[in-house]
Design an enzyme around this catalytic site. Structure first.
Site, short mmCIF file in Angstrom:
data_model
loop_
_atom_site.label_atom_id
_atom_site.label_comp_id
_atom_site.label_asym_id
_atom_site.label_seq_id
_atom_site.Cartn_x
_atom_site.Cartn_y
_atom_site.Cartn_z
N GLU A 130 0.84 -1.07 0.05
CA GLU A 130 0.00 0.10 0.01
C GLU A 130 0.87 1.39 -0.07
O GLU A 130 1.91 1.24 0.57
CB GLU A 130 -1.02 -0.17 1.25
CG GLU A 130 -2.33 -0.60 1.14
CD GLU A 130 -3.20 0.29 0.48
OE1 GLU A 130 -2.73 1.45 -0.09
OE2 GLU A 130 -4.33 0.43 0.79
N ASP A 131 0.31 2.34 -0.56
CA ASP A 131 1.09 3.56 -0.57
C ASP A 131 0.81 4.06 0.97
O ASP A 131 1.90 4.62 1.33
CB ASP A 131 0.61 4.59 -1.49
CG ASP A 131 -1.04 4.92 -1.52
OD1 ASP A 131 -1.52 3.99 -0.64
OD2 ASP A 131 -1.52 5.38 -2.28
N ASP A 151 -4.28 4.90 5.87
CA ASP A 151 -5.05 6.42 6.57
C ASP A 151 -6.12 5.89 7.68
O ASP A 151 -5.77 5.63 8.89
CB ASP A 151 -5.61 7.16 5.27
CG ASP A 151 -5.99 8.51 5.82
OD1 ASP A 151 -5.85 8.84 6.55
OD2 ASP A 151 -6.76 8.96 4.86
N PHE A 195 -2.21 16.02 3.67
CA PHE A 195 -2.51 15.30 2.53
C PHE A 195 -1.08 15.22 1.91
O PHE A 195 -0.58 16.22 1.59
CB PHE A 195 -3.55 15.68 1.64
CG PHE A 195 -3.84 15.03 0.83
CD1 PHE A 195 -5.00 13.89 1.06
CD2 PHE A 195 -3.77 15.02 -0.43
CE1 PHE A 195 -5.64 13.30 -0.10
CE2 PHE A 195 -3.89 14.14 -1.48
CZ PHE A 195 -5.10 13.08 -1.17
N ARG A 215 1.57 11.98 -9.18
CA ARG A 215 2.26 10.55 -8.96
C ARG A 215 3.76 10.39 -9.31
O ARG A 215 4.31 9.72 -8.80
CB ARG A 215 1.32 9.64 -9.85
CG ARG A 215 -0.10 9.51 -9.10
CD ARG A 215 -0.67 8.12 -9.71
NE ARG A 215 -2.10 8.37 -9.57
CZ ARG A 215 -2.69 7.74 -8.51
NH1 ARG A 215 -2.19 7.46 -7.44
NH2 ARG A 215 -4.20 7.58 -8.57
#
Ligand code: IMP
Ligand code: MG
Length: 184
Positions: free
Chosen positions: A96-97, A100, A149, A162
């Site tokens: 996963e990036d 959250d 963010f 990205r």
């Protein structure tokens, strides 16, 4: 106008990826591993990570959506594409990036358990614990980050940024018109 502020440099990211790759390699020894990236955000991290691991691996991807309001995770995680590679009896490492709320990670873990994986582990480059809504376990975490963010190194805002080699916090984003449609 949006403003980007450097949060994690390319050099720090690469050191971290090396550390995670060594940890994973040590844990799995020479066992085969099915590495599964959660699209889209994980693809840059996954490609660096697998090239630093000396393990017999297979790679596949899943596509989910969980992010249908600007800068907010919704509780509604949906699977758009599962893996094509057989899962039964395999050791699965989900990449996963960022974790959250943890809803996506929890959903993915359950999905692979139900598909019959022998083991399921999660590796996330970033961890934002301040917004967690679940008690999901993340076995491998790169950086713990504050509630900002972040974009770059695979992470997007509105499918942008990205390609950046570093990770930045983004400021001044306008919610209306700036809906994050990530992962769909
Ligand atoms: P969850 O809230 O843990 O389910 O995270 C869902 C997805 O939201 C993550 O896999 C990311 O793709 C995305 N996401 C969460 N926080 C950020 C962020 O700071 N920048 C970019 N994407 C994010
Ligand atoms: Mg993601």
């Amino acid at each position: 106008m949006t403003n980007l502020r450097l949060a994690i440099s390319e050099e720090e990211i690469q050191e971290c990826v090396e550390r995670l790759a060594r940890l994973i390699q040590a844990d799995y020894k020479n066992q085969p591993l099915l590495v599964v990236g959660a699209l889209n955000g994980s693809f840059v991290f996954l490609s660096d990570l697998i090239r630093r691991m000396n393990l017999p691996i297979q790679v596949d991807f899943i596509r989910l959506s969980s992010y249908d309001a600007a800068l907010k995770s919704s509780g509604d995680v949906r699977l758009h594409h599962g893996v094509r590679t057989p899962v039964v009896g395999k050791n699965v490492l989900v990449v996963e990036d960022i974790v959250d709320t943890g809803l996506t990670a929890q959903f993915i873990r359950k999905y692979f358990e139900e598909e019959g994986a022998a083991t399921v582990s999660i590796c996330s480059l970033l961890d934002k614990p301040a917004r967690r809504l679940t008690s999901v376990t993340v076995e491998y975490v790169g950086f713990e980050v504050p509630d900002q963010f972040l974009v770059g190194y695979g992470l997007d805002y509105n499918q942008q940024y990205r390609e950046l080699r570093d990770i930045y916090s983004i400021e001044g984003v306008v919610d209306s018109g700036g809906r994050v449609t990530e992962d769909i």
